[in-house]
Design a protein around this motif. Structure first.
Motif, PDB file in Angstrom:
ATOM      1  N   ARG A  51      43.976 -15.931  17.556  1.00 37.98           N
ATOM      2  CA  ARG A  51      45.429 -15.498  17.627  1.00 37.98           C
ATOM      3  C   ARG A  51      45.519 -14.509  18.307  1.00 37.98           C
ATOM      4  O   ARG A  51      44.638 -13.296  18.243  1.00 37.98           O
ATOM      5  N   ALA A  60      48.968 -18.414  18.790  1.00 42.74           N
ATOM      6  CA  ALA A  60      47.969 -18.941  17.871  1.00 42.74           C
ATOM      7  C   ALA A  60      47.318 -20.157  18.414  1.00 42.74           C
ATOM      8  O   ALA A  60      47.893 -20.931  18.654  1.00 42.74           O
ATOM      9  N   THR A  62      44.272 -23.221  17.565  1.00 46.74           N
ATOM     10  CA  THR A  62      43.437 -23.558  16.388  1.00 46.74           C
ATOM     11  C   THR A  62      42.192 -24.137  16.953  1.00 46.74           C
ATOM     12  O   THR A  62      41.189 -24.383  16.070  1.00 46.74           O
ATOM     13  N   ALA A  75      48.704 -19.071  12.146  1.00 46.99           N
ATOM     14  CA  ALA A  75      49.825 -19.133  13.113  1.00 46.99           C
ATOM     15  C   ALA A  75      51.047 -18.521  12.285  1.00 46.99           C
ATOM     16  O   ALA A  75      52.189 -18.701  12.783  1.00 46.99           O
ATOM     17  N   LEU A  81      52.205 -21.883  18.490  1.00 47.45           N
ATOM     18  CA  LEU A  81      51.170 -22.414  18.205  1.00 47.45           C
ATOM     19  C   LEU A  81      50.522 -23.769  18.958  1.00 47.45           C
ATOM     20  O   LEU A  81      51.446 -24.591  19.125  1.00 47.45           O
ATOM     21  N   ALA A 109      52.778 -25.483  11.479  1.00 48.20           N
ATOM     22  CA  ALA A 109      53.805 -24.979  12.057  1.00 48.20           C
ATOM     23  C   ALA A 109      54.914 -24.502  11.098  1.00 48.20           C
ATOM     24  O   ALA A 109      55.520 -23.551  11.100  1.00 48.20           O
ATOM     25  N   ALA A 114      56.304 -21.013  12.390  1.00 55.75           N
ATOM     26  CA  ALA A 114      55.746 -20.835  13.896  1.00 55.75           C
ATOM     27  C   ALA A 114      57.367 -21.215  14.750  1.00 55.75           C
ATOM     28  O   ALA A 114      58.089 -22.017  14.484  1.00 55.75           O
TER      29      ALA A 114
END
Length: 154
Positions: A51, A60, A62, A75, A81, A109, A114
């Motif tokens: 992040r 953000a 993953t 997120a 995201l 999300a 997000a």
């Protein structure tokens, strides 16, 4: 946590162009005007979700990851995201602890609030439409699939 960075060109080509720092989940790092938070997320090999925030904005990412309660924290209220979506709806059982679907990304999300969701890491040969439709089942915000040359302003 140490994650190896691989260059796709000759060895040492990037020597001196960057400085390595260990990422410690739960220990924020300041880089110029940015704050970097790392999250240890499940995958076949070590994976850090990241992040990056500054000036009231946050992105953000993953990386490749399986299910984790930390994804919503990663997120939370992100402006963007970027989430792995290897499979549109269902991850095969053998990979379910280590990979995510577009449906999973949409749920994350939505739960995180997000503002935008950019799906990435679709399985090779996967058309984007099924991934977009799966994510849209639970996420109603701005939604797209990462493609070569795409730029997104935050």
């Amino acid at each position: 946590m140490r994650i190896t960075v691989l260059a796709l060109d000759r060895r040492g080509m990037l020597a001196g162009s960057f400085e390595l720092h260990d990422l410690e989940p739960g220990v924020p790092r300041e880089i110029g005007p940015f704050r970097l938070d790392a999250f240890s997320l499940p995958h076949h090999v070590p994976n850090a979700g990241l992040r990056l925030s500054a000036g009231g904005r946050a992105i953000a990412y993953t990386g490749d990851t399986g299910p984790s309660a930390d994804l919503v924290t990663l997120a939370a209220d992100a402006d963007l995201l970027v989430a792995e979506a290897t499979h549109p709806e269902q991850v095969p059982d053998e990979d379910a602890p280590y990979l995510s679907s577009a449906l999973d990304a949409g749920r994350t999300a939505a739960a995180a609030g997000a503002a935008r969701l950019l799906l990435t890491h679709l399985w090779p040969g996967t058309r984007p439409e099924p991934a977009l439709a799966a994510a849209a089942r639970s996420y109603t915000g701005d939604l797209a699939v990462a493609t070569a040359g795409r730029t997104t302003e935050v």
